[in-house]
Design an enzyme around this catalytic site. Structure first.
Site, PDB file in Angstrom:
ATOM      1  N   HIS A 389      -2.520  -9.366   3.317  1.00 51.67           N
ATOM      2  CA  HIS A 389      -1.666  -8.482   2.525  1.00 51.67           C
ATOM      3  C   HIS A 389      -2.287  -8.189   1.161  1.00 51.67           C
ATOM      4  O   HIS A 389      -2.451  -7.028   0.767  1.00 51.67           O
ATOM      5  CB  HIS A 389      -0.296  -9.163   2.352  1.00 51.67           C
ATOM      6  CG  HIS A 389       0.692  -8.378   1.574  1.00 51.67           C
ATOM      7  ND1 HIS A 389       1.740  -7.701   2.156  1.00 51.67           N
ATOM      8  CD2 HIS A 389       0.827  -8.158   0.227  1.00 51.67           C
ATOM      9  CE1 HIS A 389       2.463  -7.107   1.223  1.00 51.67           C
ATOM     10  NE2 HIS A 389       1.926  -7.375   0.045  1.00 51.67           N
ATOM     11  N   GLU A 390      -2.647  -9.236   0.442  1.00 55.97           N
ATOM     12  CA  GLU A 390      -3.187  -9.047  -0.914  1.00 55.97           C
ATOM     13  C   GLU A 390      -4.554  -8.373  -0.881  1.00 55.97           C
ATOM     14  O   GLU A 390      -4.893  -7.607  -1.789  1.00 55.97           O
ATOM     15  CB  GLU A 390      -3.258 -10.386  -1.644  1.00 55.97           C
ATOM     16  CG  GLU A 390      -1.915 -11.088  -1.814  1.00 55.97           C
ATOM     17  CD  GLU A 390      -0.859 -10.235  -2.510  1.00 55.97           C
ATOM     18  OE1 GLU A 390      -1.234  -9.301  -3.257  1.00 55.97           O
ATOM     19  OE2 GLU A 390       0.336 -10.490  -2.305  1.00 55.97           O
ATOM     20  N   HIS A 393      -4.133  -4.685  -0.963  1.00 57.46           N
ATOM     21  CA  HIS A 393      -3.969  -4.172  -2.325  1.00 57.46           C
ATOM     22  C   HIS A 393      -5.320  -4.070  -3.036  1.00 57.46           C
ATOM     23  O   HIS A 393      -5.621  -3.070  -3.699  1.00 57.46           O
ATOM     24  CB  HIS A 393      -3.058  -5.100  -3.131  1.00 57.46           C
ATOM     25  CG  HIS A 393      -1.620  -5.066  -2.736  1.00 57.46           C
ATOM     26  ND1 HIS A 393      -0.931  -3.896  -2.531  1.00 57.46           N
ATOM     27  CD2 HIS A 393      -0.723  -6.064  -2.523  1.00 57.46           C
ATOM     28  CE1 HIS A 393       0.325  -4.167  -2.210  1.00 57.46           C
ATOM     29  NE2 HIS A 393       0.468  -5.475  -2.195  1.00 57.46           N
ATOM     30  N   HIS A 396      -7.444  -1.272  -1.770  1.00 56.42           N
ATOM     31  CA  HIS A 396      -6.865  -0.009  -2.241  1.00 56.42           C
ATOM     32  C   HIS A 396      -7.387   0.297  -3.646  1.00 56.42           C
ATOM     33  O   HIS A 396      -7.841   1.415  -3.934  1.00 56.42           O
ATOM     34  CB  HIS A 396      -5.342  -0.133  -2.244  1.00 56.42           C
ATOM     35  CG  HIS A 396      -4.618   1.155  -2.435  1.00 56.42           C
ATOM     36  ND1 HIS A 396      -3.240   1.244  -2.399  1.00 56.42           N
ATOM     37  CD2 HIS A 396      -5.057   2.421  -2.693  1.00 56.42           C
ATOM     38  CE1 HIS A 396      -2.875   2.504  -2.588  1.00 56.42           C
ATOM     39  NE2 HIS A 396      -3.959   3.230  -2.797  1.00 56.42           N
TER      40      HIS A 396
END
Length: 597
Positions: A389-390, A393, A396
């Site tokens: 998940h992290e 980020h 991105h």
């Protein structure tokens, strides 16, 4: 005794590389002083923003140089303070950086109101005279869009100057929950003493021994009861601050103000809540299935996180998790995969829990630094998913920073939560398709269901709670700890109808830091829905769909969220993408039910 280590006991290879920002705290001090000396340089342009195209460009470039440096010193101090929230020196550094950032925002607050004196045609004339200004086209559009909610220069300066005060409730809550609160120690079924922490509570709630889960649940929430007045006051003040700031900017509600920032329509929020509410039978089915899997007549609140998979939960060492995540993102392209792997080798991640460390996980960084990921890795499947998940980020940010100028490098959370959940979804598909270990496969399937439960349903429940407590203040009602309990319990009973809701779980609102972020949580729910649709498209269409998705990430903040997700193939104006996620959830429940029955 199982204890949490001090930070000095953690190997450097498992800590993030903050020396890549500043080699020493002394260098940080030098940078802070330099920025402080430069803030007044902006005042030369006050009253002259629209004097000429050349003057406007000079100002925007000067502001960029200043705010980029402010971001760097603020991020360094914040990350250092997160390492050990008990460290007074780093807490002081973080406070000084926050104050400096508020001063810089205050000094630059005249820019937007003065720009709004122009109309679109006049700005277009500026761009024609000074073509470099074309890079700011979306920024200009956003500034003009906010004109009805931008106040006078004096009021804007005051609001900017007060930002570190209006955020005080969140800061107080963070220090209380992370630094001051020490939860009790309990004895596990093996006779070992285990210290409960914010970081390991959820993991302990997954323990296969039901009596132990119950004890952890009761001890944990009883401890929160000791600070209910302080936490209740902090949340009330945070909500009140949201409402008053919204009114100061001529918004009818705090929700309208929060969603107008990224230009997300109110309908998107209502569509989410309404659609999920209409489909609570899926969640109820999950609860009934969990009761069957656990062999219990009544599902209790300490059973919600327990696994439906048989056998001891598999241990996933951090190195193994890294390998799985890197392999899982292969459908996003070789360049994406290699960049992610290089980041993991470059100490992006602060891996393990240490005493005083901020709980949870996050990805941070600036336009001029590498990403930094805070983890409290617990060697389990859930932690592996959090890592994926992290990293979503962080990647991105890497792609946006590479493709966009500074003013568009930042992106809205509405889009950010898609990037993180795409990686989670890809990880699920990869593990289910490649891992031969039946125990791990069952736990991955269970984790995927839990991600839907906790992200799509639980975060939507949070969103409804957040709406209700803000509406209470907006309607001149009183928020007290008892009122928070009543509102939260009502929602918990509706969402988890087949389960028994006890008095302790009514205090769960006390442990949710996101309630201090101002209409933040709904974006997790929209994110998992959009991510499900995007991954479905990538798996069916291949590289063309992956290229569209990577381009959406590279867009950063150069367009509004709906436009960015449209590039990735998602129409946020229609409930269809939420219904797609609900359908996937239902299909996964079918598969798990076949295994159980």
């Amino acid at each position: 005794m199982s204890s949490v280590p001090e930070r000095s006991e953690i190997d450097d290879e498992n800590k993030w590389d903050l020396e890549s920002i500043f080699a020493s705290d002394e260098d940080w001090e030098t940078a802070l002083a330099d920025i402080s000396d430069r803030i007044d340089d902006l005042s030369v342009y006050e009253g002259r923003v629209t004097e000429s195209p050349e003057t406007l460009l000079e100002l925007l470039e000067l502001r960029e140089d200043l705010l980029r440096d402010v971001s760097t010193v603020s991020t360094y101090a914040s990350l250092r303070s997160s390492e050990d929230t008990r460290d007074g020196e780093y807490q002081a550094m973080s406070a000084r950086a926050e104050s400096l950032a508020a001063d810089a925002r205050s000094a630059a607050s005249f820019v937007r109101p003065e720009l709004q004196a122009l109309d679109r045609a006049e700005l277009d004339d500026f761009v024609e005279t000074e073509p470099v200004l074309a890079e700011y086209d979306h920024y200009f559009d956003d500034v003009l869009r906010a004109k009805p909610h931008t106040r006078s220069k004096e009021v804007e300066e005051l609001l900017a100057d007060l930002s570190d005060v209006t955020d005080a409730a969140s800061d107080v809550y963070s220090m209380l929950s992370n630094a001051d609160m020490e939860f009790p120690t309990v004895e596990n079924p093996d006779g070992e003493d285990v210290e409960i922490t914010l970081g390991n509570f959820t993991k302990l709630q997954k323990h296969p021994n039901r009596s132990f889960r119950r004890e952890v649940h009761e001890v944990f929430y009883d401890h929160w009861a000791d600070v209910r007045n302080g936490v209740g006051t902090a949340l009330k003040k945070s909500v009140t601050s949201d409402v008053k700031l919204a009114r100061a900017r001529n918004y009818d509600t705090a929700r309208e103000a929060a969603l107008d920032g990224p230009n997300v329509p109110i309908d998107a929020y209502d569509t989410l809540v309404d659609t999920v509410r209409e489909n609570l039978d899926y969640l109820h089915r999950h609860a009934d299935l969990k009761a069957t899997a656990l062999g219990v007549d009544d599902l209790r609140m300490w059973d919600l996180y327990a696994s439906m998979a048989d056998g001891e939960p598999p241990s996933i060492p951090y190195g193994q998790a890294v390998e799985y995540v890197v392999d899982a993102v292969e459908p996003l392209g070789e360049a994406y995969q290699e960049r992610l792997a290089e980041g993991l080798d470059s100490r992006w991640v602060d891996v393990y829990e240490n005493r005083g460390k901020r709980s949870g996980a996050f990805s941070a960084g600036t336009y001029d630094t590498q990403p930094f990921i805070l983890m409290n890795y617990q060697n389990d499947v859930s932690s592996m998913y959090t890592l994926a998940h992290e990293l979503g980020h962080s990647m991105h940010s890497e792609l946006a920073n590479e493709a966009q100028p500074w003013q568009y490098s930042d992106y809205d959370i509405f889009v950010a939560e898609v990037a993180s959940t795409v990686n989670e979804t890809l990880l699920t598909h990869h593990l289910l398709e490649t891992v031969d270990d039946d125990t791990l496969r069952r736990h991955v399937l269970d984790e995927y269901l839990e991600r839907f439960r906790s992200t799509l349903f639980r975060q939507t429940m949070f969103a409804e709670f957040e709406l209700r407590i803000h509406e209470t203040v907006e309607n001149d009602g009183a928020l007290t700890p008892d009122r928070f309990d009543d509102l939260y319990r009502e929602l918990k009973e509706a969402f988890y109808e087949p389960a028994v809701v006890d008095d302790r779980i009514a205090r769960e609102w006390m442990r949710i830091p996101h309630f201090y972020y101002g209409y933040y949580v709904y974006q997790y729910s929209t994110g998992i829905s959009a991510a499900t649709a995007i991954v479905d498209r990538i798996r069916s269409e291949g590289e063309n769909a992956a290229a569209d998705y990577r381009e959406a990430l590279r867009m950063g903040g150069s367009a509004y969220p709906a436009e960015i997700l449209e590039q990735a193939g998602v129409d946020t104006t229609d409930a269809g993408y939420i219904e797609t996620a609900l359908s996937t959830y239902d299909e996964t429940l079918d598969e798990m039910e076949r295994l159980i029955r």
